[in-house]
Write an enzyme that holds these catalytic residues in place. Structure first.
Site, mmCIF file in Angstrom:
data_model
loop_
_atom_site.group_PDB
_atom_site.id
_atom_site.type_symbol
_atom_site.label_atom_id
_atom_site.label_comp_id
_atom_site.label_asym_id
_atom_site.label_seq_id
_atom_site.Cartn_x
_atom_site.Cartn_y
_atom_site.Cartn_z
ATOM 1 N N ASP A 10 -109.450 -45.535 -81.642
ATOM 2 C CA ASP A 10 -108.497 -44.768 -82.441
ATOM 3 C C ASP A 10 -107.320 -44.441 -81.530
ATOM 4 O O ASP A 10 -107.405 -44.600 -80.309
ATOM 5 C CB ASP A 10 -109.153 -43.478 -82.956
ATOM 6 C CG ASP A 10 -108.163 -42.584 -83.701
ATOM 7 O OD1 ASP A 10 -107.406 -43.130 -84.538
ATOM 8 O OD2 ASP A 10 -108.110 -41.378 -83.444
ATOM 9 N N SER A 11 -106.244 -43.950 -82.131
ATOM 10 C CA SER A 11 -105.097 -43.525 -81.334
ATOM 11 C C SER A 11 -105.450 -42.297 -80.491
ATOM 12 O O SER A 11 -104.694 -41.947 -79.597
ATOM 13 C CB SER A 11 -103.937 -43.198 -82.265
ATOM 14 O OG SER A 11 -104.339 -42.229 -83.213
ATOM 15 N N GLY A 43 -98.921 -42.795 -85.696
ATOM 16 C CA GLY A 43 -98.413 -42.670 -87.066
ATOM 17 C C GLY A 43 -96.905 -42.647 -87.201
ATOM 18 O O GLY A 43 -96.371 -42.870 -88.284
ATOM 19 N N GLU A 153 -105.119 -30.749 -84.796
ATOM 20 C CA GLU A 153 -105.332 -30.737 -83.341
ATOM 21 C C GLU A 153 -105.225 -29.320 -82.784
ATOM 22 O O GLU A 153 -105.793 -29.023 -81.737
ATOM 23 C CB GLU A 153 -104.363 -31.705 -82.656
ATOM 24 C CG GLU A 153 -104.632 -33.119 -83.112
ATOM 25 C CD GLU A 153 -104.499 -34.176 -82.039
ATOM 26 O OE1 GLU A 153 -103.972 -33.884 -80.964
ATOM 27 O OE2 GLU A 153 -104.933 -35.317 -82.314
ATOM 28 N N CYS A 185 -106.396 -40.792 -93.249
ATOM 29 C CA CYS A 185 -106.075 -40.498 -91.848
ATOM 30 C C CYS A 185 -107.308 -39.865 -91.218
ATOM 31 O O CYS A 185 -107.992 -39.049 -91.857
ATOM 32 C CB CYS A 185 -104.886 -39.538 -91.774
ATOM 33 S SG CYS A 185 -104.529 -38.989 -90.092
ATOM 34 N N HIS A 187 -107.761 -37.591 -89.137
ATOM 35 C CA HIS A 187 -107.808 -36.131 -88.936
ATOM 36 C C HIS A 187 -108.105 -35.348 -90.216
ATOM 37 O O HIS A 187 -108.547 -34.213 -90.158
ATOM 38 C CB HIS A 187 -106.466 -35.633 -88.395
ATOM 39 C CG HIS A 187 -106.219 -35.980 -86.962
ATOM 40 N ND1 HIS A 187 -106.169 -37.281 -86.520
ATOM 41 C CD2 HIS A 187 -106.005 -35.193 -85.878
ATOM 42 C CE1 HIS A 187 -105.930 -37.287 -85.217
ATOM 43 N NE2 HIS A 187 -105.825 -36.035 -84.808
HETATM 44 N N1 DGL Z 1 -105.463 -41.820 -86.093
HETATM 45 C C1 DGL Z 1 -104.262 -41.730 -86.893
HETATM 46 C C2 DGL Z 1 -104.575 -42.221 -88.311
HETATM 47 O O1 DGL Z 1 -105.712 -42.260 -88.741
HETATM 48 C C3 DGL Z 1 -103.693 -40.338 -86.911
HETATM 49 C C4 DGL Z 1 -103.071 -39.909 -85.604
HETATM 50 C C5 DGL Z 1 -101.891 -40.777 -85.210
HETATM 51 O O2 DGL Z 1 -100.823 -40.705 -85.832
HETATM 52 O O3 DGL Z 1 -102.062 -41.542 -84.270
HETATM 53 O O4 DGL Z 1 -103.685 -42.575 -89.026
#
Ligand code: DGL
Length: 269
Positions: A10-11, A43, A153, A185, A187
């Protein structure tokens, strides 16, 4: 019996909501998780940049001998799948968009589905395409909610500011009377209760967790499943700030993240 680990990236930290489902659904599988905390958020980045980051992330996971990769980030799934499958043809790569879209199509009765996600995810139109593949008559209502990631976060899951921002983002979806909402997403599952309260009990909420059963299916079909009886091991890597990952990771994963290793992701570009 294939003991090689499943790779998840993941990011950053949000993919732990997906890892949690994988751990629950596939307890025997070993898992390597990589969170690209040095380069988060994805994102707000361009498709080219996201693809380049994802390529490095998979190169890193492959050094751990992963047998399958889950792109646990919605933004990455929305932007990079074709590119990644072409670059890494020898490893199955699965995304979080298709399973959630399929589930939403099964849930909707009035054929009106809302999708919320980052700006990149929403502007890619990926959910809409995937939903229309299974239900061409379905109306899709996308909405980007850029403030949700920083709010989560910060741990502001149901503060009054969060409730008011969520009310603002969701008001058009309420007006459209959708009966199913995709949390597009990583989060957003942490805002589920707040979102549910605003949308009302008549709206089904679908998230990315469905990818865990997709992963189980792919492993079984390809003879890659670990049929062992023991509990799998889980390793966590990040590209920056392992302390923060440990500190807030528990809320995403549902239990404490014990050990996190920092790596230099630039070495894999
Ligand atoms: N993991 C990203 C998503 O699911 C959210 C956080 C980001 O923008 O990197 O879209």
């Amino acid at each position: 019996m294939d003991e090689r680990p499943v790779g998840i990236f993941d990011s950053g930290i949000g993919g732990l909501t997906v890892a949690r489902e994988v751990f629950n659904h596939l307890p025997h599988e070993n898992v390597v998780y990589f969170g690209d905390t040095a380069r988060v958020p994805y994102g707000t980045k361009s498709a080219d940049t996201i693809r380049k980051f994802c390529k490095g992330n998979i190169k890193f996971l492959l050094t751990h001998g992963v047998k399958l990769v889950i792109v646990a980030c919605n933004t990455a799934s929305a932007t990079a799948m074709g590119f990644l499958r072409e670059k890494f043809p020898s490893v199955p790569i699965i995304d979080v968009i298709a399973p959630a879209a399929r589930l939403a199509v099964l849930c909707t009765k009035n054929r009106k589905i809302g999708v919320i996600g980052t700006e990149s995810t929403v502007s890619s139109g990926s959910y809409e395409r995937e939903i229309k593949n299974s239900g061409p008559d379905i109306k899709v209502f996308p909405e980007s909610c850029p403030l949700f990631v920083p709010l989560v976060e910060e741990g502001w899951f149901n503060r009054k500011e969060t409730v008011s921002i969520a009310g603002e983002y969701l008001k058009d979806l309420k007006k459209e009377k959708i009966d199913t909402l995709i949390l597009g997403c990583t989060h957003y599952p942490l805002l589920r209760e707040t979102i549910k309260k605003i949308m009302g009990s008549g709206v089904s909420i679908v998230d990315s967790g469905g990818v865990a059963s997709e992963c189980a299916d792919v492993l079984r079909e390809r003879g890659l499943a670990n049929e062992g009886k023991g509990k799998g091991w889980h390793k966590f890597f990040v590209s920056d700030n392992p302390e923060k990952f440990k500190k807030i990771g528990g809320a995403f994963l549902g239990h404490q993240v014990d050990s996190v290793e920092k790596i230099d992701i630039e070495e894999y570009s």
